[in-house]
Design an enzyme around this catalytic site. Structure first.
Site, PDB file in Angstrom:
ATOM      1  N   GLN A  59       0.814  -1.219   0.000  1.00  0.00           N
ATOM      2  CA  GLN A  59       0.000   0.000   0.000  1.00  0.00           C
ATOM      3  C   GLN A  59       0.845   1.266   0.000  1.00  0.00           C
ATOM      4  O   GLN A  59       0.297   2.375   0.067  1.00  0.00           O
ATOM      5  CB  GLN A  59      -0.930   0.002   1.220  1.00  0.00           C
ATOM      6  CG  GLN A  59      -1.956  -1.111   1.240  1.00  0.00           C
ATOM      7  CD  GLN A  59      -2.991  -0.998   0.131  1.00  0.00           C
ATOM      8  OE1 GLN A  59      -3.144   0.045  -0.503  1.00  0.00           O
ATOM      9  NE2 GLN A  59      -3.705  -2.081  -0.118  1.00  0.00           N
ATOM     10  N   SER A 104       3.378  -5.163  -5.020  1.00  0.00           N
ATOM     11  CA  SER A 104       2.692  -5.717  -6.191  1.00  0.00           C
ATOM     12  C   SER A 104       2.214  -4.592  -7.093  1.00  0.00           C
ATOM     13  O   SER A 104       1.564  -3.652  -6.621  1.00  0.00           O
ATOM     14  CB  SER A 104       1.499  -6.572  -5.752  1.00  0.00           C
ATOM     15  OG  SER A 104       0.867  -7.166  -6.863  1.00  0.00           O
ATOM     16  N   CYS A 141      -8.807  -9.414   1.000  1.00  0.00           N
ATOM     17  CA  CYS A 141      -8.400 -10.785   1.316  1.00  0.00           C
ATOM     18  C   CYS A 141      -8.794 -11.205   2.727  1.00  0.00           C
ATOM     19  O   CYS A 141      -8.422 -12.287   3.182  1.00  0.00           O
ATOM     20  CB  CYS A 141      -6.890 -10.935   1.137  1.00  0.00           C
ATOM     21  SG  CYS A 141      -6.307 -10.556  -0.529  1.00  0.00           S
TER      22      CYS A 141
END
Length: 367
Positions: A178, A196, A317
Protein backbone atom coordinates in the site's frame (compact mmCIF):
# COMPACT_ATOMS: atom_id res chain seq x y z
CA UNK A 1 -20.14 3.25 -11.61
CA UNK A 2 -18.26 5.01 -8.80
CA UNK A 3 -15.18 3.02 -7.86
CA UNK A 4 -13.69 3.80 -4.45
CA UNK A 5 -11.79 0.58 -3.76
CA UNK A 6 -8.37 1.40 -5.20
CA UNK A 7 -6.54 -0.12 -2.21
CA UNK A 8 -7.86 -3.50 -3.34
CA UNK A 9 -7.01 -3.13 -7.01
CA UNK A 10 -6.16 -0.42 -9.51
CA UNK A 11 -6.90 -0.63 -13.25
CA UNK A 12 -3.77 -1.08 -15.36
CA UNK A 13 -2.95 2.04 -17.32
CA UNK A 14 -2.84 1.96 -21.11
CA UNK A 15 0.94 2.41 -21.31
CA UNK A 16 1.44 -0.65 -19.08
CA UNK A 17 -0.91 -2.79 -21.16
CA UNK A 18 0.75 -1.63 -24.38
CA UNK A 19 4.25 -2.54 -23.25
CA UNK A 20 3.06 -5.89 -21.87
CA UNK A 21 1.54 -6.86 -25.22
CA UNK A 22 4.54 -5.55 -27.15
CA UNK A 23 6.97 -7.51 -24.96
CA UNK A 24 4.98 -10.72 -25.18
CA UNK A 25 4.87 -10.40 -28.98
CA UNK A 26 8.52 -9.45 -29.50
CA UNK A 27 10.27 -11.76 -27.02
CA UNK A 28 8.91 -15.24 -27.70
CA UNK A 29 11.75 -17.26 -26.18
CA UNK A 30 11.99 -18.65 -22.67
CA UNK A 31 14.48 -16.39 -20.83
CA UNK A 32 16.18 -19.51 -19.45
CA UNK A 33 16.67 -21.19 -22.86
CA UNK A 34 20.19 -21.39 -24.32
CA UNK A 35 19.26 -20.44 -27.90
CA UNK A 36 19.23 -16.98 -29.45
CA UNK A 37 15.56 -16.22 -28.71
CA UNK A 38 16.11 -17.21 -25.09
CA UNK A 39 19.22 -15.03 -24.86
CA UNK A 40 17.31 -12.06 -26.27
CA UNK A 41 14.52 -12.54 -23.72
CA UNK A 42 17.06 -12.99 -20.92
CA UNK A 43 18.79 -9.73 -21.82
CA UNK A 44 15.46 -7.88 -21.74
CA UNK A 45 14.61 -9.41 -18.36
CA UNK A 46 18.01 -8.32 -17.02
CA UNK A 47 17.45 -4.81 -18.34
CA UNK A 48 14.00 -4.53 -16.70
CA UNK A 49 15.35 -5.94 -13.43
CA UNK A 50 18.21 -3.43 -13.37
CA UNK A 51 15.76 -0.62 -14.10
CA UNK A 52 13.44 -1.63 -11.23
CA UNK A 53 16.43 -1.93 -8.92
CA UNK A 54 17.67 1.54 -9.87
CA UNK A 55 14.24 3.06 -9.22
CA UNK A 56 13.95 1.66 -5.69
CA UNK A 57 17.65 1.79 -4.81
CA UNK A 58 18.57 -1.90 -4.69
CA UNK A 59 20.81 -4.19 -6.72
CA UNK A 60 19.24 -6.25 -9.53
CA UNK A 61 20.31 -9.51 -7.89
CA UNK A 62 18.26 -8.49 -4.84
CA UNK A 63 15.01 -8.60 -6.83
CA UNK A 64 12.85 -11.73 -6.96
CA UNK A 65 9.78 -11.71 -9.21
CA UNK A 66 6.73 -13.48 -7.76
CA UNK A 67 3.05 -13.96 -8.57
CA UNK A 68 2.08 -11.13 -6.22
CA UNK A 69 2.68 -9.57 -2.82
CA UNK A 70 0.98 -12.55 -1.15
CA UNK A 71 3.58 -14.95 -2.48
CA UNK A 72 6.34 -12.44 -1.75
CA UNK A 73 5.22 -12.15 1.88
CA UNK A 74 5.04 -15.93 2.23
CA UNK A 75 8.47 -16.41 0.70
CA UNK A 76 10.08 -13.75 2.89
CA UNK A 77 8.49 -14.75 6.19
CA UNK A 78 8.59 -18.54 5.84
CA UNK A 79 11.93 -18.37 4.07
CA UNK A 80 13.61 -16.39 6.87
CA UNK A 81 11.88 -18.35 9.64
CA UNK A 82 13.05 -21.69 8.25
CA UNK A 83 16.53 -20.53 7.27
CA UNK A 84 17.26 -18.95 10.66
CA UNK A 85 15.13 -21.18 12.89
CA UNK A 86 18.27 -22.63 14.43
CA UNK A 87 18.95 -19.17 15.96
CA UNK A 88 15.49 -18.84 17.49
CA UNK A 89 11.76 -19.10 16.84
CA UNK A 90 10.46 -15.81 18.18
CA UNK A 91 8.77 -13.52 15.62
CA UNK A 92 7.29 -10.06 16.20
CA UNK A 93 4.49 -8.51 14.15
CA UNK A 94 1.28 -6.50 14.56
CA UNK A 95 -2.49 -6.91 14.38
CA UNK A 96 -2.48 -4.50 11.42
CA UNK A 97 -1.04 -6.92 8.89
CA UNK A 98 -2.58 -8.09 5.62
CA UNK A 99 -3.95 -11.68 5.73
CA UNK A 100 -1.01 -12.84 3.60
CA UNK A 101 1.22 -11.92 6.55
CA UNK A 102 -1.04 -12.84 9.47
CA UNK A 103 -2.01 -16.13 7.81
CA UNK A 104 1.63 -16.99 7.17
CA UNK A 105 2.48 -16.23 10.79
CA UNK A 106 -0.41 -18.43 11.95
CA UNK A 107 0.99 -21.31 9.87
CA UNK A 108 4.41 -20.81 11.44
CA UNK A 109 2.84 -20.73 14.91
CA UNK A 110 1.27 -24.12 14.17
CA UNK A 111 4.77 -25.31 13.22
CA UNK A 112 6.18 -24.33 16.61
CA UNK A 113 7.25 -20.70 16.17
CA UNK A 114 6.27 -18.13 18.81
CA UNK A 115 4.40 -15.17 17.30
CA UNK A 116 4.09 -12.04 19.46
CA UNK A 117 2.05 -8.99 18.44
CA UNK A 118 3.42 -5.55 19.19
CA UNK A 119 1.50 -2.84 21.01
CA UNK A 120 -0.26 -0.30 18.76
CA UNK A 121 -0.65 3.35 19.75
CA UNK A 122 -3.92 5.27 19.24
CA UNK A 123 -2.56 6.74 15.99
CA UNK A 124 -2.09 3.24 14.55
CA UNK A 125 1.71 3.22 14.78
CA UNK A 126 3.89 0.73 16.64
CA UNK A 127 4.93 1.56 20.19
CA UNK A 128 8.68 1.83 19.54
CA UNK A 129 9.66 1.57 23.19
CA UNK A 130 7.61 -1.62 23.46
CA UNK A 131 9.28 -3.00 20.33
CA UNK A 132 12.73 -2.35 21.78
CA UNK A 133 11.83 -4.02 25.08
CA UNK A 134 10.25 -7.05 23.37
CA UNK A 135 13.15 -8.16 21.18
CA UNK A 136 14.83 -11.19 22.74
CA UNK A 137 17.98 -13.20 22.03
CA UNK A 138 15.83 -15.77 20.18
CA UNK A 139 13.96 -13.17 18.06
CA UNK A 140 14.72 -13.69 14.36
CA UNK A 141 12.12 -11.62 12.50
CA UNK A 142 10.01 -8.46 12.74
CA UNK A 143 7.16 -8.12 10.19
CA UNK A 144 5.36 -4.80 9.66
CA UNK A 145 3.31 -3.17 6.91
CA UNK A 146 4.60 0.20 5.77
CA UNK A 147 0.99 1.35 5.31
CA UNK A 148 -1.73 -0.86 6.69
CA UNK A 149 -4.52 -1.64 4.24
CA UNK A 150 -7.48 -0.89 6.52
CA UNK A 151 -6.60 2.28 8.46
CA UNK A 152 -3.85 3.67 6.25
CA UNK A 153 -1.57 4.08 9.28
CA UNK A 154 2.01 4.80 8.20
CA UNK A 155 4.66 3.05 10.26
CA UNK A 156 7.95 4.78 11.14
CA UNK A 157 10.04 2.26 9.21
CA UNK A 158 13.31 4.16 9.60
CA UNK A 159 12.98 4.24 13.40
CA UNK A 160 11.89 0.59 13.49
CA UNK A 161 14.86 -0.42 11.35
CA UNK A 162 17.29 1.40 13.69
CA UNK A 163 15.95 -0.60 16.64
CA UNK A 164 16.14 -3.88 14.72
CA UNK A 165 19.70 -3.07 13.55
CA UNK A 166 20.91 -3.25 17.15
CA UNK A 167 20.22 -6.98 17.05
CA UNK A 168 22.27 -8.77 14.34
CA UNK A 169 20.15 -11.93 14.41
CA UNK A 170 16.87 -10.06 13.78
CA UNK A 171 15.59 -9.44 10.25
CA UNK A 172 13.05 -6.79 9.27
CA UNK A 173 10.42 -7.59 6.64
CA UNK A 174 8.16 -4.82 5.39
CA UNK A 175 4.99 -5.23 3.33
CA UNK A 176 5.01 -2.19 1.03
CA UNK A 177 1.96 -3.10 -1.07
CA UNK A 178 0.00 0.00 0.00
CA UNK A 179 3.04 2.27 -0.01
CA UNK A 180 5.00 1.64 -3.20
CA UNK A 181 4.38 4.41 -5.73
CA UNK A 182 2.31 6.38 -3.22
CA UNK A 183 4.64 7.57 -0.46
CA UNK A 184 8.42 7.55 0.06
CA UNK A 185 9.77 4.24 1.39
CA UNK A 186 12.82 3.84 3.62
CA UNK A 187 14.83 0.72 2.74
CA UNK A 188 17.72 1.25 5.17
CA UNK A 189 18.43 -1.90 7.21
CA UNK A 190 15.39 -3.68 5.73
CA UNK A 191 16.06 -7.36 5.02
CA UNK A 192 13.09 -8.03 2.73
CA UNK A 193 10.31 -5.97 1.18
CA UNK A 194 7.25 -6.97 -0.85
CA UNK A 195 5.05 -5.07 -3.29
CA UNK A 196 2.69 -5.72 -6.19
CA UNK A 197 2.17 -3.53 -9.29
CA UNK A 198 -1.60 -4.05 -9.40
CA UNK A 199 -1.74 -1.60 -6.47
CA UNK A 200 -0.24 1.16 -8.67
CA UNK A 201 -1.87 0.68 -12.08
CA UNK A 202 0.14 -2.36 -13.13
CA UNK A 203 -1.01 -5.87 -14.00
CA UNK A 204 -2.41 -8.29 -11.44
CA UNK A 205 -0.64 -11.63 -11.09
CA UNK A 206 2.85 -10.26 -10.58
CA UNK A 207 4.80 -9.10 -7.57
CA UNK A 208 8.28 -8.33 -6.30
CA UNK A 209 10.23 -9.44 -3.28
CA UNK A 210 13.36 -7.47 -2.50
CA UNK A 211 15.86 -9.67 -0.64
CA UNK A 212 18.94 -7.78 0.48
CA UNK A 213 22.38 -9.23 -0.08
CA UNK A 214 23.42 -11.64 2.65
CA UNK A 215 19.88 -12.60 3.66
CA UNK A 216 19.21 -16.32 3.22
CA UNK A 217 15.75 -17.72 2.40
CA UNK A 218 14.47 -21.26 2.24
CA UNK A 219 12.53 -21.44 -1.06
CA UNK A 220 8.80 -22.20 -1.20
CA UNK A 221 8.96 -23.56 -4.76
CA UNK A 222 11.55 -26.10 -5.80
CA UNK A 223 12.61 -27.45 -9.16
CA UNK A 224 13.14 -25.73 -12.48
CA UNK A 225 15.90 -23.37 -13.50
CA UNK A 226 15.17 -19.69 -12.96
CA UNK A 227 16.98 -16.39 -12.47
CA UNK A 228 17.80 -17.10 -8.82
CA UNK A 229 17.89 -19.86 -6.21
CA UNK A 230 14.88 -18.65 -4.29
CA UNK A 231 11.96 -18.85 -6.72
CA UNK A 232 11.80 -21.58 -9.34
CA UNK A 233 9.74 -21.32 -12.52
CA UNK A 234 9.87 -19.71 -15.94
CA UNK A 235 10.30 -15.94 -15.55
CA UNK A 236 7.28 -13.97 -16.82
CA UNK A 237 9.09 -11.41 -18.97
CA UNK A 238 5.99 -9.47 -20.03
CA UNK A 239 4.87 -9.03 -16.44
CA UNK A 240 8.35 -7.93 -15.35
CA UNK A 241 8.52 -5.26 -18.06
CA UNK A 242 4.95 -4.16 -17.27
CA UNK A 243 5.93 -3.87 -13.59
CA UNK A 244 8.88 -1.71 -14.60
CA UNK A 245 6.61 0.62 -16.59
CA UNK A 246 3.97 0.89 -13.85
CA UNK A 247 6.65 1.65 -11.26
CA UNK A 248 8.28 4.25 -13.51
CA UNK A 249 4.97 6.08 -13.99
CA UNK A 250 3.96 5.83 -10.33
CA UNK A 251 7.26 7.19 -9.03
CA UNK A 252 7.42 9.95 -11.66
CA UNK A 253 3.93 11.13 -10.68
CA UNK A 254 4.06 10.27 -6.98
CA UNK A 255 4.13 13.86 -5.73
CA UNK A 256 1.35 15.13 -7.99
CA UNK A 257 -0.88 12.11 -7.34
CA UNK A 258 -0.33 12.35 -3.59
CA UNK A 259 -1.24 16.04 -3.61
CA UNK A 260 -4.46 15.41 -5.54
CA UNK A 261 -5.52 12.50 -3.32
CA UNK A 262 -4.79 14.58 -0.22
CA UNK A 263 -7.19 17.26 -1.53
CA UNK A 264 -9.82 14.60 -2.27
CA UNK A 265 -9.54 13.20 1.25
CA UNK A 266 -9.95 16.69 2.73
CA UNK A 267 -12.98 17.24 0.48
CA UNK A 268 -14.57 14.05 1.84
CA UNK A 269 -13.76 14.78 5.46
CA UNK A 270 -15.32 18.25 5.24
CA UNK A 271 -18.61 16.76 4.01
CA UNK A 272 -18.94 13.50 5.94
CA UNK A 273 -21.37 13.78 8.84
CA UNK A 274 -22.64 11.33 11.47
CA UNK A 275 -19.63 9.09 10.98
CA UNK A 276 -16.65 8.02 13.07
CA UNK A 277 -13.31 8.40 11.30
CA UNK A 278 -11.00 5.54 12.30
CA UNK A 279 -8.04 6.43 10.09
CA UNK A 280 -5.30 8.50 11.74
CA UNK A 281 -4.99 12.12 10.62
CA UNK A 282 -1.35 11.52 9.68
CA UNK A 283 -2.10 8.31 7.77
CA UNK A 284 -2.02 7.68 4.05
CA UNK A 285 -4.57 9.93 2.31
CA UNK A 286 -5.30 7.07 -0.09
CA UNK A 287 -7.20 5.17 2.62
CA UNK A 288 -10.09 6.45 4.75
CA UNK A 289 -11.66 4.07 7.27
CA UNK A 290 -14.99 5.07 8.79
CA UNK A 291 -17.95 3.63 10.64
CA UNK A 292 -21.57 4.53 11.36
CA UNK A 293 -22.94 3.67 14.76
CA UNK A 294 -25.62 0.99 14.63
CA UNK A 295 -25.05 0.06 10.97
CA UNK A 296 -22.96 -3.01 10.15
CA UNK A 297 -20.18 -2.52 7.63
CA UNK A 298 -21.48 -5.27 5.35
CA UNK A 299 -24.88 -3.53 5.21
CA UNK A 300 -23.35 -0.19 4.17
CA UNK A 301 -21.13 -1.79 1.54
CA UNK A 302 -24.01 -3.81 0.09
CA UNK A 303 -26.34 -0.79 -0.04
CA UNK A 304 -23.69 1.29 -1.80
CA UNK A 305 -22.95 -1.56 -4.21
CA UNK A 306 -26.63 -1.72 -5.13
CA UNK A 307 -26.29 1.92 -6.18
CA UNK A 308 -23.19 1.24 -8.28
CA UNK A 309 -20.76 2.62 -5.69
CA UNK A 310 -17.93 0.30 -4.71
CA UNK A 311 -16.12 0.45 -1.36
CA UNK A 312 -14.92 -2.42 0.80
CA UNK A 313 -15.05 -3.97 4.25
CA UNK A 314 -11.46 -4.42 5.45
CA UNK A 315 -8.89 -5.83 3.05
CA UNK A 316 -10.25 -7.70 0.03
CA UNK A 317 -8.40 -10.78 1.32
CA UNK A 318 -9.89 -10.66 4.84
CA UNK A 319 -12.54 -12.90 6.36
CA UNK A 320 -16.06 -11.48 6.27
CA UNK A 321 -18.31 -10.91 9.29
CA UNK A 322 -15.44 -10.51 11.77
CA UNK A 323 -14.42 -7.26 13.46
CA UNK A 324 -11.57 -5.32 11.92
CA UNK A 325 -8.46 -6.05 13.97
CA UNK A 326 -6.78 -2.70 13.15
CA UNK A 327 -9.91 -0.71 14.06
CA UNK A 328 -10.30 -2.76 17.23
CA UNK A 329 -6.67 -2.03 18.12
CA UNK A 330 -6.98 1.76 17.84
CA UNK A 331 -10.53 2.17 19.14
CA UNK A 332 -10.93 -0.68 21.62
CA UNK A 333 -14.57 -0.88 20.50
CA UNK A 334 -15.76 -4.18 19.02
CA UNK A 335 -19.04 -2.75 17.72
CA UNK A 336 -17.15 0.05 16.03
CA UNK A 337 -14.79 -2.51 14.49
CA UNK A 338 -17.77 -4.45 13.13
CA UNK A 339 -19.22 -1.26 11.66
CA UNK A 340 -16.02 -0.07 9.99
CA UNK A 341 -15.38 -0.01 6.26
CA UNK A 342 -12.97 1.57 3.85
CA UNK A 343 -13.03 4.16 1.10
CA UNK A 344 -9.82 4.17 -0.92
CA UNK A 345 -8.97 6.92 -3.36
CA UNK A 346 -6.90 7.47 -6.49
CA UNK A 347 -5.67 10.33 -8.63
CA UNK A 348 -8.32 9.01 -11.04
CA UNK A 349 -11.07 9.89 -8.54
CA UNK A 350 -13.05 13.05 -9.31
CA UNK A 351 -14.97 15.27 -6.89
CA UNK A 352 -18.15 14.58 -8.87
CA UNK A 353 -17.78 10.92 -7.94
CA UNK A 354 -17.32 11.82 -4.30
CA UNK A 355 -20.48 13.95 -4.47
CA UNK A 356 -22.35 10.91 -5.80
CA UNK A 357 -20.98 8.76 -3.01
CA UNK A 358 -21.87 11.34 -0.34
CA UNK A 359 -25.40 11.69 -1.64
CA UNK A 360 -25.99 7.93 -1.66
CA UNK A 361 -24.34 7.51 1.73
CA UNK A 362 -26.53 10.15 3.36
CA UNK A 363 -29.59 8.43 1.90
CA UNK A 364 -28.56 5.09 3.41
CA UNK A 365 -27.99 6.62 6.86
CA UNK A 366 -31.36 8.41 6.74
CA UNK A 367 -33.29 5.28 5.69
Amino acid sequence: MIYLDYASHTPPCEAVLDIFLRTEGEFIGNPMSAHGAGEKAREELSRATRSIGDMIGVRPEEIIFTSGATEANNLAIKGIARAYGYQGRHILSTCLEHPSVSGTLAALQDAGYEIELLRILPDGTIDLAYLESTIRPDTILVCVSTVDSELGAIQPILEISKIVAKHPNVHLHIDAAQAMGKIPIHMARVATMSFSPHKFYGICGSGVLVKREGVVLEPLINGGTSTNLYRSGTPALGLAVACEKALELALANQGDWLAKVTRLREYLLERLTNVRINSPAAGSPYILNLSVRGIKATQCVAELSNRGIYVSVKSACSTDNSPSRPVMAVSGDKQNALSSWRVSLSHLTETLELDGFLSAFKGIIAA
